[in-house]
Write an enzyme that holds these catalytic residues in place. Structure first.
Site, PDB file in Angstrom:
ATOM      1  N   LYS A  55       0.863  -1.264  -0.054  1.00 19.46           N
ATOM      2  CA  LYS A  55       0.007   0.039  -0.051  1.00 19.46           C
ATOM      3  C   LYS A  55       1.062   1.216   0.050  1.00 19.46           C
ATOM      4  O   LYS A  55       0.703   2.182   0.818  1.00 19.46           O
ATOM      5  CB  LYS A  55      -0.848   0.101   1.239  1.00 19.46           C
ATOM      6  CG  LYS A  55      -1.955  -1.279   1.357  1.00 19.46           C
ATOM      7  CD  LYS A  55      -2.908  -1.068   2.414  1.00 19.46           C
ATOM      8  CE  LYS A  55      -3.721  -2.243   2.433  1.00 19.46           C
ATOM      9  NZ  LYS A  55      -4.543  -2.740   1.014  1.00 19.46           N
ATOM     10  N   CYS A  56       1.910   1.298  -0.710  1.00 17.93           N
ATOM     11  CA  CYS A  56       2.728   2.478  -0.874  1.00 17.93           C
ATOM     12  C   CYS A  56       2.965   2.879  -2.418  1.00 17.93           C
ATOM     13  O   CYS A  56       2.432   2.370  -3.307  1.00 17.93           O
ATOM     14  CB  CYS A  56       4.315   1.742  -0.519  1.00 17.93           C
ATOM     15  SG  CYS A  56       5.764   2.846  -0.802  1.00 17.93           S
ATOM     16  N   GLY A  57       3.060   4.196  -2.358  1.00 18.26           N
ATOM     17  CA  GLY A  57       3.289   5.113  -3.691  1.00 18.26           C
ATOM     18  C   GLY A  57       4.070   4.163  -4.635  1.00 18.26           C
ATOM     19  O   GLY A  57       4.280   4.351  -5.820  1.00 18.26           O
ATOM     20  N   THR A  59       4.498   0.884  -4.556  1.00 20.87           N
ATOM     21  CA  THR A  59       4.312  -0.478  -4.974  1.00 20.87           C
ATOM     22  C   THR A  59       4.262  -0.886  -6.415  1.00 20.87           C
ATOM     23  O   THR A  59       4.841  -2.010  -6.557  1.00 20.87           O
ATOM     24  CB  THR A  59       2.837  -0.795  -4.330  1.00 20.87           C
ATOM     25  OG1 THR A  59       2.990  -0.458  -2.977  1.00 20.87           O
ATOM     26  CG2 THR A  59       2.315  -2.037  -4.669  1.00 20.87           C
TER      27      THR A  59
END
Length: 179
Positions: A55-57, A59
């Site tokens: 759930k990371c930018g 990803t």
């Protein structure tokens, strides 16, 4: 007194040498499905170790990591992913949920390990080695964010690291794999 000082210095020197003699291959980790995985199984391969999050930018780097792996896996290269929830709780899922996410969204085929901590007091011993010069013998390299990449040579020695925002397909990584 002089003898005691020399003895203490000798012990410290021996400890430092033994810590620096430890390699990536000396660690055993757990796969995402719960099996023991001695990293010595990767002897003879260049390894890109990456702390990952769903759930990371950053990803979408999973796609680039998979492309890199598929392109060079037949040239004694492997990517190893370590899910970690250390940055803004961007990897909250269970190992089973993470495996499902990686498979269904990015068709990940490179080895994924069980979720670990990559910083803080509960940091996994492998990440202590990766991030501390006293242990890897090369450089301090604290984990800045998700998707920091560590390069390990065929003998299990620490080579360097690449910042999280830098693409897995960067010239630095690709040239290292090819040479």
């Amino acid at each position: 007194m002089k003898k005691i000082c020399l003895m203490v210095l000798s012990v410290l020197f021996a400890f430092t040498l033994s810590a620096q003699n430890k390699t990536f291959h000396d660690f055993t980790v757990q796969t995402i499905d719960g099996k023991e995985f001695p990293l010595s199984q990767l002897k003879g391969k260049k390894v890109l170790v990456v702390n990952v999050a769903s759930k990371c930018g950053l990803t979408p780097q999973y796609a680039q990591l998979e492309e890199l792996y598929r392109t060079y896996k037949d040239q004694n290269f492997v990517v190893v992913g370590f899910p970690a929830n250390n940055f803004n709780e961007q990897e909250p899922g269970s190992n089973e949920e993470i495996a499902s996410f990686c498979s269904s969204n990015y068709d990940v085929t490179f080895p994924m390990m069980a979720k670990i901590s990559v910083k803080g007091e509960d940091r996994h011993p492998l990440y202590e080695w990766l991030t501390e010069k006293a242990q890897n013998g090369k450089e301090d390299a604290s984990v800045q964010w998700n998707f920091q990449k560590f390069m390990i040579d065929e003998e299990g020695n620490w080579v360097g690291f690449v910042a999280p925002k830098e693409s897995p397909m960067s010239d630095k990584i690709v040239n290292w794999i090819k040479n």
